[in-house]
Design a protein around this motif. Structure first.
Motif, PDB file in Angstrom:
ATOM      1  N   PHE A 130       9.430   5.961  -8.133  1.00 18.37           N
ATOM      2  CA  PHE A 130       9.454   7.079  -9.067  1.00 18.37           C
ATOM      3  C   PHE A 130      10.539   8.059  -8.655  1.00 18.37           C
ATOM      4  N   SER A 131      11.188   8.671  -9.631  1.00 16.24           N
ATOM      5  CA  SER A 131      12.153   9.722  -9.349  1.00 16.24           C
ATOM      6  C   SER A 131      11.433  11.036  -9.087  1.00 16.24           C
ATOM      7  N   SER A 132      12.129  11.953  -8.428  1.00 17.84           N
ATOM      8  CA  SER A 132      11.591  13.287  -8.210  1.00 17.84           C
ATOM      9  C   SER A 132      11.855  14.151  -9.441  1.00 17.84           C
ATOM     10  N   PRO A 133      11.015  15.185  -9.680  1.00 17.66           N
ATOM     11  CA  PRO A 133      11.269  16.093 -10.793  1.00 17.66           C
ATOM     12  C   PRO A 133      12.645  16.755 -10.629  1.00 17.66           C
ATOM     13  N   PRO A 134      13.318  17.104 -11.715  1.00 20.94           N
ATOM     14  CA  PRO A 134      12.808  17.131 -13.093  1.00 20.94           C
ATOM     15  C   PRO A 134      12.877  15.782 -13.818  1.00 20.94           C
ATOM     16  N   LEU A 135      13.448  14.748 -13.195  1.00 15.87           N
ATOM     17  CA  LEU A 135      13.466  13.438 -13.844  1.00 15.87           C
ATOM     18  C   LEU A 135      12.060  12.840 -13.863  1.00 15.87           C
ATOM     19  N   THR A 136      11.808  11.977 -14.821  1.00 17.60           N
ATOM     20  CA  THR A 136      10.474  11.376 -14.974  1.00 17.60           C
ATOM     21  C   THR A 136      10.606   9.863 -15.097  1.00 17.60           C
ATOM     22  N   LEU A 137      11.417   9.252 -14.251  1.00 22.16           N
ATOM     23  CA  LEU A 137      11.733   7.842 -14.372  1.00 22.16           C
ATOM     24  C   LEU A 137      10.983   6.996 -13.353  1.00 22.16           C
ATOM     25  N   LEU A 138      10.722   5.758 -13.757  1.00 21.01           N
ATOM     26  CA  LEU A 138      10.175   4.735 -12.872  1.00 21.01           C
ATOM     27  C   LEU A 138      11.164   3.582 -12.854  1.00 21.01           C
TER      28      LEU A 138
ATOM     29  N   GLY B 123       0.823  -1.199   0.000  1.00 19.51           N
ATOM     30  CA  GLY B 123       0.000   0.000   0.000  1.00 19.51           C
ATOM     31  C   GLY B 123       0.855   1.245   0.000  1.00 19.51           C
ATOM     32  N   ALA B 124       0.303   2.349  -0.498  1.00 16.64           N
ATOM     33  CA  ALA B 124       1.029   3.618  -0.533  1.00 16.64           C
ATOM     34  C   ALA B 124       0.035   4.767  -0.537  1.00 16.64           C
ATOM     35  N   TRP B 125       0.431   5.883   0.084  1.00 14.14           N
ATOM     36  CA  TRP B 125      -0.373   7.105   0.110  1.00 14.14           C
ATOM     37  C   TRP B 125       0.046   8.023  -1.038  1.00 14.14           C
ATOM     38  N   THR B 126      -0.890   8.837  -1.508  1.00 16.99           N
ATOM     39  CA  THR B 126      -0.510   9.929  -2.391  1.00 16.99           C
ATOM     40  C   THR B 126       0.245  10.954  -1.554  1.00 16.99           C
ATOM     41  N   PRO B 127       1.124  11.768  -2.189  1.00 21.83           N
ATOM     42  CA  PRO B 127       1.959  12.696  -1.409  1.00 21.83           C
ATOM     43  C   PRO B 127       1.177  13.687  -0.563  1.00 21.83           C
ATOM     44  N   ASP B 128      -0.063  14.018  -0.964  1.00 14.65           N
ATOM     45  CA  ASP B 128      -0.852  14.942  -0.155  1.00 14.65           C
ATOM     46  C   ASP B 128      -1.567  14.245   1.001  1.00 14.65           C
TER      47      ASP B 128
ATOM     48  N   ALA C  72       6.088  14.083 -15.719  1.00 16.86           N
ATOM     49  CA  ALA C  72       5.325  12.935 -15.240  1.00 16.86           C
ATOM     50  C   ALA C  72       3.978  13.385 -14.692  1.00 16.86           C
ATOM     51  N   ASN C  73       3.999  14.521 -13.975  1.00 14.19           N
ATOM     52  CA  ASN C  73       2.764  15.033 -13.409  1.00 14.19           C
ATOM     53  C   ASN C  73       1.822  15.508 -14.518  1.00 14.19           C
ATOM     54  N   GLN C  74       2.397  16.185 -15.531  1.00 13.00           N
ATOM     55  CA  GLN C  74       1.590  16.671 -16.635  1.00 13.00           C
ATOM     56  C   GLN C  74       0.987  15.517 -17.422  1.00 13.00           C
TER      57      GLN C  74
ATOM     58  N   ALA D 215       3.945   2.010  -6.275  1.00 14.70           N
ATOM     59  CA  ALA D 215       4.609   3.301  -6.097  1.00 14.70           C
ATOM     60  C   ALA D 215       3.709   4.369  -6.687  1.00 14.70           C
ATOM     61  N   ILE D 216       3.742   5.558  -6.096  1.00 15.75           N
ATOM     62  CA  ILE D 216       2.944   6.689  -6.574  1.00 15.75           C
ATOM     63  C   ILE D 216       3.900   7.827  -6.906  1.00 15.75           C
ATOM     64  N   SER D 217       3.653   8.478  -8.030  1.00 13.62           N
ATOM     65  CA  SER D 217       4.541   9.542  -8.503  1.00 13.62           C
ATOM     66  C   SER D 217       4.530  10.721  -7.541  1.00 13.62           C
ATOM     67  N   PRO D 218       5.608  11.532  -7.525  1.00 15.90           N
ATOM     68  CA  PRO D 218       5.676  12.688  -6.623  1.00 15.90           C
ATOM     69  C   PRO D 218       4.533  13.676  -6.829  1.00 15.90           C
ATOM     70  N   GLY D 219       4.011  13.764  -8.054  1.00 18.01           N
ATOM     71  CA  GLY D 219       2.888  14.656  -8.305  1.00 18.01           C
ATOM     72  C   GLY D 219       1.555  14.092  -7.891  1.00 18.01           C
ATOM     73  N   GLY D 220       1.514  12.791  -7.584  1.00 19.69           N
ATOM     74  CA  GLY D 220       0.291  12.157  -7.139  1.00 19.69           C
ATOM     75  C   GLY D 220      -0.674  11.780  -8.235  1.00 19.69           C
ATOM     76  N   GLY D 221      -0.269  11.905  -9.505  1.00 15.33           N
ATOM     77  CA  GLY D 221      -1.178  11.628 -10.606  1.00 15.33           C
ATOM     78  C   GLY D 221      -1.044  10.262 -11.222  1.00 15.33           C
ATOM     79  N   ILE D 222      -0.020   9.501 -10.823  1.00 11.95           N
ATOM     80  CA  ILE D 222       0.234   8.198 -11.424  1.00 11.95           C
ATOM     81  C   ILE D 222       0.512   7.176 -10.332  1.00 11.95           C
ATOM     82  N   ALA D 223      -0.034   5.983 -10.500  1.00  9.50           N
ATOM     83  CA  ALA D 223       0.329   4.847  -9.651  1.00  9.50           C
ATOM     84  C   ALA D 223       0.864   3.745 -10.545  1.00  9.50           C
ATOM     85  N   ALA D 224       1.952   3.115 -10.113  1.00  7.03           N
ATOM     86  CA  ALA D 224       2.492   1.942 -10.802  1.00  7.03           C
ATOM     87  C   ALA D 224       2.390   0.763  -9.849  1.00  7.03           C
ATOM     88  N   VAL D 225       1.870  -0.354 -10.349  1.00  6.02           N
ATOM     89  CA  VAL D 225       1.753  -1.556  -9.533  1.00  6.02           C
ATOM     90  C   VAL D 225       2.489  -2.689 -10.237  1.00  6.02           C
TER      91      VAL D 225
END
Length: 515
Positions: A372-380, A242-247, A343-345, A303-313
């Protein structure tokens, strides 16, 4: 968890070790009588007599546990304060700072097989007891580490309070215990951005019966110091991650049944006009009934992206599904998550909540870990039981940017993690912002007992695959005379700046490595 206690890995044990890697050599005299003279006993080499040559790159160690160390977590403000949980049914809190503030790495056992002085173990701050089975999940609460929780295969959730002045993590007292399930698989701490009082000292857990629970810890509530906030029962098999969104608004979980749910814990999604999936209390619900999402063998990482818009399972046979998450909007019309980057966009512009954005399969065995990497990288990054690490680019339809096939010499990759920005820590320690400059730094650990550092941007002079550094000290995967396998690294933490890595070893030791 070790292969002996993690059912979904048992079928993949052959991938961890080849027979010749655990070879035992016996010198025998076929004419020797069974009742041999003691003076001749050195003729035979037993398992205990084997000489194992190790390289030890650690600057400090903690060996207070009497069994495998399965989990490790660190204080959100004082990253030197660490907790470990073990198969000996206990947890320890200790300061990972080496006694020498400017440590000199010890000589390897290979170059110095009989050192004159033996380094002593780090001294524990507290020993946390009360479990009757393996402690397999530990965590400090956010934002200030006021509480620490331990969870076990006995189904118990136990909480301790930091009663030291100014919450320095140096003194702990027991608060309470809760037991709602038979076995707890994982614990995830709710992020507490901007010291949001609603989300303070909140944790989620997943159980072997498929349920997920959200609790708040508050020792001032004498009637219910561990209070239940939400419970979810959508999964039909063990809830594996399980994982939370960043907010901290949404909680995402996966299961052995191949299902994925995202829960609106605080009602923020409902307030934003987002409806729940039919027949559930989730804003996103995907199961194996949808053949586009089906993963035969189940899902085990998230994992959930730093922007909170993507989840990878991630799940069996190297399958990874990438799913769009709801973009919660405040009453003023602005997105609550202010994180920016491709990644967020991509998440907000190209997908709606619940849309399967990508189905990936670059690896051949189970996906143990995603990051997920933090911006400005967009890697998983994905770590697999097949011993490889794959890097996907979220800004370019998750194209494979690199596949490090022999990342851990054929041993399962247990964890991969990009260096992340800790927003809660930065709020309380602004000076830490100066260290948040290496989002390309990827750390991995595996059943070979090695920690490795990678430059995710590309090859380096040292390695075309981007290998920067490796640390050794743990036993790799070995087999004892009873045929039981043990060894390797079960997890690690790496602090604000990645300059110190603390591991959880299946060999029963936590090691401290420093850049």
């Amino acid at each position: 968890m070790s292969t002996s206690q993690d059912p979904h890995r048992e079928a993949d044990q052959d991938a961890y070790i080849e027979a010749d890697e655990a070879e035992e050599i016996f010198t025998r005299d076929e004419d020797q009588p069974m009742d041999s003279d003691p003076e001749d006993e050195d003729q035979a080499m037993t398992y205990e007599d084997q000489e194992i040559t190790l390289q030890n790159d650690s600057s400090a160690h903690f060996d207070g546990h009497s069994d495998s160390v399965f989990c490790v977590a660190q204080h959100p403000v004082y990253n030197n304060i660490v907790i470990t949980g073990s198969g000996d049914d206990t947890a320890y809190i200790f300061d990972s700072t080496p006694r020498d503030e400017r440590p000199v790495l010890p000589q390897s056992y290979e170059s110095n097989p009989q050192p004159k002085g033996e380094r002593t173990s780090l001294t524990p701050i507290a020993k946390l007891e009360g479990h009757t089975d393996t402690v397999n999940a530990v965590a400090f609460t956010e934002p200030k580490g006021e509480y620490v929780v331990t969870a076990g295969l006995d189904g118990r959730l136990r909480a301790w309070r930091d009663n030291s002045p100014q919450l320095t993590g140096l003194s702990w007292e027991f608060v309470a215990e809760s037991q709602e399930v038979e076995e707890i698989n994982w614990v995830a701490v709710c992020p507490c951005p901007n010291n949001d009082e609603e989300k303070r000292n909140v944790i989620a857990l997943g159980a072997n019966d498929g349920s997920a629970w959200v609790f708040r810890i508050n020792h001032n509530d004498s009637a219910e110091p561990i209070s239940m906030i939400q419970t979810f029962f959508q999964h039909t098999a063990s809830c594996t991650a399980g994982a939370w969104t960043p907010d901290g608004n949404l909680l995402a979980t996966v299961s052995e049944d191949g299902s994925f749910y995202v829960y609106d814990v605080w009602g923020a999604a409902a307030a934003a006009g987002i409806s729940y999936s039919a027949g559930t209390s989730a804003v996103v619900g995907l199961t194996a009934e949808d053949q586009r999402f089906a993963v035969d063998g189940g899902l085990y990482s998230i994992a959930i992206s730093p922007g909170g818009g993507i989840a990878a399972v991630g799940g069996a046979e190297g399958h990874i599904k990438v799913v769009g998450l709801p973009r919660l909007v405040s009453a003023g019309g602005a997105a609550k998550s202010k994180a920016k980057g491709p990644a967020n966009q991509a998440a907000s512009g190209a997908s709606a909540a619940g849309t399967i954005m990508a189905s990936l399969q670059a690896q051949s065995d189970g996906i143990e870990s995603l990051s997920f990497s933090s911006p400005p990288l967009t890697l998983l990054a994905a770590g697999s039981v097949d011993g490889s690490i794959a890097l996907f680019d979220a800004a370019h339809r998750f194209a494979v940017r690199r596949h490090i096939k022999d990342a851990h010499e054929g041993a399962a990759v247990i964890k991969v993690e990009f260096l992340q920005t800790n927003l809660a820590a930065l709020a309380s320690r602004p000076a830490a912002a100066a260290t948040q400059g290496r989002p390309w730094l990827l750390t991995s650990a595996g059943m070979d007992g090695v920690v490795r550092r990678w430059d995710a941007r590309g090859g380096t002079a040292a390695s075309a695959e981007g290998l920067l550094k490796e640390w050794k000290g743990h036993l790799g995967l070995v087999e004892n005379p009873e045929g039981e396998q043990s060894g390797g690294i079960m997890g690690f933490v790496q602090g604000f700046d990645g300059k110190r890595v603390v591991t959880a070893g299946d060999d029963g030791v936590a090691l401290v490595f420093e850049e």
